[in-house]
Structures are given as structure tokens and as C-alpha cells.
Design a protein around this motif. Structure first.
Motif, short mmCIF file in Angstrom:
data_model
loop_
_atom_site.label_atom_id
_atom_site.label_comp_id
_atom_site.label_asym_id
_atom_site.label_seq_id
_atom_site.Cartn_x
_atom_site.Cartn_y
_atom_site.Cartn_z
N LEU A 11 -147.70 53.92 -15.20
CA LEU A 11 -147.29 55.31 -15.06
C LEU A 11 -145.85 55.48 -15.47
N ILE A 17 -140.55 58.83 -19.89
CA ILE A 17 -141.47 58.75 -20.93
C ILE A 17 -140.85 59.00 -22.33
N GLY A 173 -149.62 60.78 -15.92
CA GLY A 173 -148.61 59.87 -16.44
C GLY A 173 -149.14 58.68 -17.21
#
Length: 221
Positions: A11, A17, A173
Motif C-alpha cells: 500500500l 505514491i 492504494g
């Protein structure tokens, strides 16, 4: 910006990210396609707001020195694909702005663009996906933005980053599955692995002295 060393299925937090055809003589792109899925009214409204927001596109860096260093490193890697320095810098700064705005790593977005279009602005896939981030035309109609030009640099990046963020939210995620949705190949490893490999090639680590200087209370912002 950090090196993407973690497995794709781990995740990722919001801030950690993110057959060939031709058009007007430009080489096309090898790409899948985002799949049309009905959206709830709240999700549709949220995505409409995300793609229509016209806030100034000024990337945020911890310091001017970090901005210049990042831009120089990324520009050096991109120079063979986009020789025009001014346009190249505009693209990179736009990528950084749109990626961080969507909670994505700018290097992830650069890797995705490399896989999707190889940085060809007018690339079109066999499925009809358009531009740098290979956006399917149904998105502009779905989000009531039918006049949007998906070949426009910032419009294309805004849609691409918003869509990837949307898929990450759907998948809680899970970047592996989000990338599969983005490419229309959910559950298959080939595309996520290609993007991950490209992401690694764009990995960026600023010099320690720039990080230290950026964290000083009187650092120039």
C-alpha cells in the motif's frame, strides 16, 4: 521524491505514491485502455472538480536549488526524446505539478508516460487512447468536459493523474491493481511490471546538501 524500492502490491500513501496506429504522421503508442465504469454521483462530481480546477500550475519544491537540480536531472534523461529545452522543461514542471497535486510520485508518472506513449504528444493507441498518458475519450464526456482537448499538454496530464488517483482510491492504494485498471489489464502483471521498471529508471535522489539546506529555517523558498 524517493526511489521506488517497495513491491508494487504494498500500500502506498497519498504523498508517497502515482497494434500501432498513426495520427498526423506521428508514431502511435502501444497501450491498453481504461474501461468505462458507471460512477456514483459523488465520485463523478469529485472527478469533475479535479479535472476542471484551473489553479495556477506552479510546482512546489522545498527550495529553488532542489527545483533546479530535479529539473536538470529529469531534463537530461528526457533530452533525446524531446530536444526542445523550453518545451521539455514545461512538460517536466507540469508533470511535477499534476502528479503531486494528485498525490502521486512525479517519477511514477514519468515512467507511466514512457510506457504508454514514449513521450509522444500525439500518440493514439489502437483503442483510441490519446496523448502522453493515453486518455480514453469517454472520460471527457463522462465528466461533462466534452470540449477538452486530450492532446493538450496540461489537460492530458491533469486527466491522467486524476484517473490514476481515482483507480488507486478504488483499489485502496494497491498500485499493482490500479495500474492494471489504468491499462485495461486488471490482474495481469505485464503492464504494472513495465511501469515499475520505467519508474525505477526515472528514480531521483537529491544530493544530501540540498536536502539539508532546504530544511534550514532560513532556507530560500
Amino acid at each position: 521524491m524517493t526511489t521506488p524500492a517497495r513491491p508494487l502490491r504494498r500500500l502506498l500513501g497519498a504523498t508517497a505514491i502515482v497494434s500501432l496506429v498513426t495520427l498526423a504522421g506521428m508514431q502511435g503508442a502501444q497501450a491498453g485502455q481504461q474501461q468505462y465504469e458507471p460512477l456514483s454521483a459523488s465520485v463523478q462530481a469529485s472527478l469533475q472538480g479535479a479535472v476542471s480546477d484551473r489553479a495556477p500550475r506552479q510546482p512546489i519544491f522545498a527550495s529553488h536549488a532542489l527545483r533546479d537540480h530535479w529539473l536538470g536531472e529529469m531534463s537530461r534523461q528526457l533530452a533525446k526524446r524531446i530536444p526542445d529545452a523550453r518545451y521539455r522543461n514545461d512538460l517536466l514542471l507540469s508533470v511535477h505539478y499534476e502528479a503531486t497535486r494528485a498525490g502521486l510520485d512525479p517519477q511514477l508518472v514519468l515512467g507511466l508516460i514512457q510506457v504508454e506513449s514514449n513521450f509522444r504528444k500525439y500518440a493514439v493507441s489502437s483503442a483510441g487512447a490519446r496523448g502522453y498518458m493515453q486518455i480514453m475519450p469517454f472520460w471527457s464526456k463522462l465528466l461533462a468536459q466534452s470540449e477538452d482537448n486530450l492532446f493538450h499538454l496540461r489537460t492530458n496530464l491533469r486527466y491522467g493523474c486524476t484517473i490514476l488517483r481515482h483507480y488507486l482510491d478504488i483499489e485502496k492504494g494497491d498500485l499493482f491493481r490500479a495500474l492494471g485498471r489504468y491499462n485495461g489489464s486488471l490482474g495481469k502483471a505485464d503492464y504494472p511490471n513495465k511501469v515499475h521498471a520505467a519508474w525505477q529508471r526515472w528514480a531521483y535522489q537529491p544530493p544530501p546538501e540540498l536536502i539539508t539546506a532546504a530544511n534550514l529555517p532560513d532556507a530560500r523558498r
